[in-house]
Design an enzyme around this catalytic site. Structure first.
Site, PDB file in Angstrom:
ATOM      1  N   GLY A  11     -52.453 -48.776  -4.820  1.00 42.85           N
ATOM      2  CA  GLY A  11     -51.045 -48.490  -4.532  1.00 42.85           C
ATOM      3  C   GLY A  11     -50.084 -49.577  -4.967  1.00 42.85           C
ATOM      4  N   SER A  12     -50.445 -50.319  -6.030  1.00 44.08           N
ATOM      5  CA  SER A  12     -49.515 -51.372  -6.475  1.00 44.08           C
ATOM      6  C   SER A  12     -48.205 -50.759  -6.981  1.00 44.08           C
ATOM      7  CB  SER A  12     -50.160 -52.233  -7.558  1.00 44.08           C
ATOM      8  OG  SER A  12     -50.364 -51.502  -8.739  1.00 44.08           O
ATOM      9  N   ASN A  13     -48.274 -49.560  -7.519  1.00 41.73           N
ATOM     10  CA  ASN A  13     -47.037 -48.919  -7.976  1.00 41.73           C
ATOM     11  C   ASN A  13     -46.193 -48.424  -6.808  1.00 41.73           C
ATOM     12  OD1 ASN A  13     -46.894 -48.775 -11.080  1.00 41.73           O
ATOM     13  ND2 ASN A  13     -49.043 -48.386 -10.579  1.00 41.73           N
ATOM     14  N   LYS A  65     -59.986 -32.071  -8.119  1.00 39.38           N
ATOM     15  CA  LYS A  65     -58.754 -31.291  -8.258  1.00 39.38           C
ATOM     16  C   LYS A  65     -58.211 -30.943  -6.885  1.00 39.38           C
ATOM     17  CE  LYS A  65     -61.247 -26.888  -8.629  1.00 39.38           C
ATOM     18  NZ  LYS A  65     -61.466 -25.659  -9.394  1.00 39.38           N
ATOM     19  N   MET A  92     -55.487 -39.566  -8.325  1.00 42.59           N
ATOM     20  CA  MET A  92     -56.544 -39.283  -9.294  1.00 42.59           C
ATOM     21  C   MET A  92     -57.190 -37.918  -9.059  1.00 42.59           C
ATOM     22  SD  MET A  92     -55.970 -41.888 -10.993  1.00 42.59           S
ATOM     23  CE  MET A  92     -57.268 -41.970 -12.210  1.00 42.59           C
ATOM     24  N   ARG A  93     -56.372 -36.899  -9.216  1.00 37.44           N
ATOM     25  CA  ARG A  93     -56.806 -35.545  -8.893  1.00 37.44           C
ATOM     26  C   ARG A  93     -55.965 -34.589  -9.739  1.00 37.44           C
ATOM     27  NH1 ARG A  93     -59.535 -33.523  -4.410  1.00 37.44           N
ATOM     28  NH2 ARG A  93     -60.138 -35.591  -3.735  1.00 37.44           N
ATOM     29  N   ILE A  95     -53.741 -31.590 -10.532  1.00 42.96           N
ATOM     30  CA  ILE A  95     -52.824 -30.736  -9.781  1.00 42.96           C
ATOM     31  C   ILE A  95     -52.872 -29.339 -10.407  1.00 42.96           C
ATOM     32  CG2 ILE A  95     -50.383 -30.444  -9.186  1.00 42.96           C
ATOM     33  CD1 ILE A  95     -51.573 -32.912  -7.932  1.00 42.96           C
ATOM     34  N   ASN A 109     -45.434 -37.962 -12.950  1.00 41.78           N
ATOM     35  CA  ASN A 109     -46.705 -38.698 -12.955  1.00 41.78           C
ATOM     36  C   ASN A 109     -46.569 -39.960 -13.801  1.00 41.78           C
ATOM     37  OD1 ASN A 109     -49.596 -39.106 -12.614  1.00 41.78           O
ATOM     38  ND2 ASN A 109     -49.812 -38.472 -14.755  1.00 41.78           N
ATOM     39  N   HIS A 111     -48.687 -42.500 -16.116  1.00 39.39           N
ATOM     40  CA  HIS A 111     -49.963 -42.547 -16.847  1.00 39.39           C
ATOM     41  C   HIS A 111     -50.045 -43.849 -17.654  1.00 39.39           C
ATOM     42  CE1 HIS A 111     -53.618 -41.015 -18.623  1.00 39.39           C
ATOM     43  NE2 HIS A 111     -53.180 -41.505 -19.768  1.00 39.39           N
TER      44      HIS A 111
HETATM   45  C1  GAR Z   1     -52.016 -46.915 -12.520  1.00 40.30           C
HETATM   46  O1  GAR Z   1     -52.410 -47.743 -13.585  1.00 40.30           O
HETATM   47  C2  GAR Z   1     -51.660 -45.525 -13.034  1.00 40.30           C
HETATM   48  O2  GAR Z   1     -51.076 -45.532 -14.303  1.00 40.30           O
HETATM   49  C3  GAR Z   1     -53.015 -44.873 -13.066  1.00 40.30           C
HETATM   50  O3  GAR Z   1     -53.653 -45.312 -11.893  1.00 40.30           O
HETATM   51  C4  GAR Z   1     -53.207 -46.627 -11.601  1.00 40.30           C
HETATM   52  C5  GAR Z   1     -52.822 -46.688 -10.137  1.00 40.30           C
HETATM   53  O4  GAR Z   1     -52.613 -48.002  -9.732  1.00 40.30           O
HETATM   54  N1  GAR Z   1     -52.910 -43.440 -13.112  1.00 40.30           N
HETATM   55  C6  GAR Z   1     -53.702 -42.664 -13.842  1.00 40.30           C
HETATM   56  O5  GAR Z   1     -54.608 -43.099 -14.510  1.00 40.30           O
HETATM   57  C7  GAR Z   1     -53.373 -41.192 -13.749  1.00 40.30           C
HETATM   58  N2  GAR Z   1     -54.103 -40.462 -14.754  1.00 40.30           N
HETATM   59  P1  GAR Z   1     -52.032 -48.317  -8.294  1.00 40.30           P
HETATM   60  O6  GAR Z   1     -52.883 -47.567  -7.269  1.00 40.30           O
HETATM   61  O7  GAR Z   1     -52.175 -49.803  -8.155  1.00 40.30           O
HETATM   62  O8  GAR Z   1     -50.595 -47.881  -8.272  1.00 40.30           O
END
Ligand code: GAR
Length: 191
Positions: A11-13, A65, A92-93, A95, A109, A111
């Site tokens: 969840g850093s984002n 999914k 990571m699922r 939709i 999303n 990516h």
């Molecule tokens: C991020 O790098 C995001 O781009 C990726 O998961 C990571 C989540 O990081 N998403 C995908 O690969 C989606 N296909 P986080 O949990 O630290 O935010």
């Protein structure tokens, strides 16, 4: 604009979005809920840190999914939250169409590649192994085509000769932490 964040991992984002909100950098967007599909996902702790409700929602019965009973639970919960924007931040699922129809045009999303290159799992590793010199991250609307919806914005990351997969990944995450909150703020201004 009421924002719900969905995630599966550290969840850093989500943290970057919540920090932007705290800093007054999220314009008219307000994160009202964080939802994780794993009970021990690190993303849930960021809610507590920033005083935003966070909950685990059971995505069963499928592993990769969101469909069936789990999809209905997510739809009902997010509908009750009156979400204007659903942000997939490491969710990571896949939709499925019912969820996409219910929240048409409201799901974005993040990516970790410059789409349409390297869709699917491990966008960072795919780009690294292919030996590209420039990669980056993409925020796009979610449609039924996985990682195929209209692109909203992208940020580039250059791979230097002395980069390792670890330092490249760090640069990618730093770029994501800038891009995603900025996109949310912009969408909220247009909202
Ligand atoms: C991020 O790098 C995001 O781009 C990726 O998961 C990571 C989540 O990081 N998403 C995908 O690969 C989606 N296909 P986080 O949990 O630290 O935010």
């Amino acid at each position: 604009m009421r924002v719900v964040i969905l995630g599966s991992g550290t969840g850093s984002n989500a943290e970057a979005i919540l920090q932007a909100q705290r800093d007054g950098a999220l314009a008219a967007a307000e994160v009202v809920q964080i939802i994780a599909d794993k009970p021990d996902a690190g993303i849930l702790a960021h809610g507590e840190t920033f005083g935003v409700p966070a909950q685990y929602l059971d995505p069963a019965p499928f592993k990769t999914k969101l469909e069936g009973v789990g999809e209905d639970l997510y739809i009902d919960t997010i509908t009750a939250l009156r979400a204007d924007l659903i942000v997939l931040a490491g969710f990571m699922r896949v939709i499925k169409p019912k969820f996409i129809r219910t929240f048409a045009g409201k799901i974005i999303n993040l990516h970790p590649s410059l789409l349409p290159s390297f869709p699917g799992l491990d966008g960072i590793g795919q780009a690294w192994r292919r030996g590209v010199k420039v990669s980056g991250c993409t925020v796009h609307y979610v449609t039924a085509e996985v990682d195929g919806g209209p692109i909203i914005d992208q940020a580039t990351v250059r791979i230097a000769p002395d980069d390792t997969l670890v330092t490249f990944a760090e640069k990618m995450h730093a770029a994501e932490h800038e891009l995603l909150p900025a996109v949310i703020a912009r969408l909220s201004e247009r909202y």
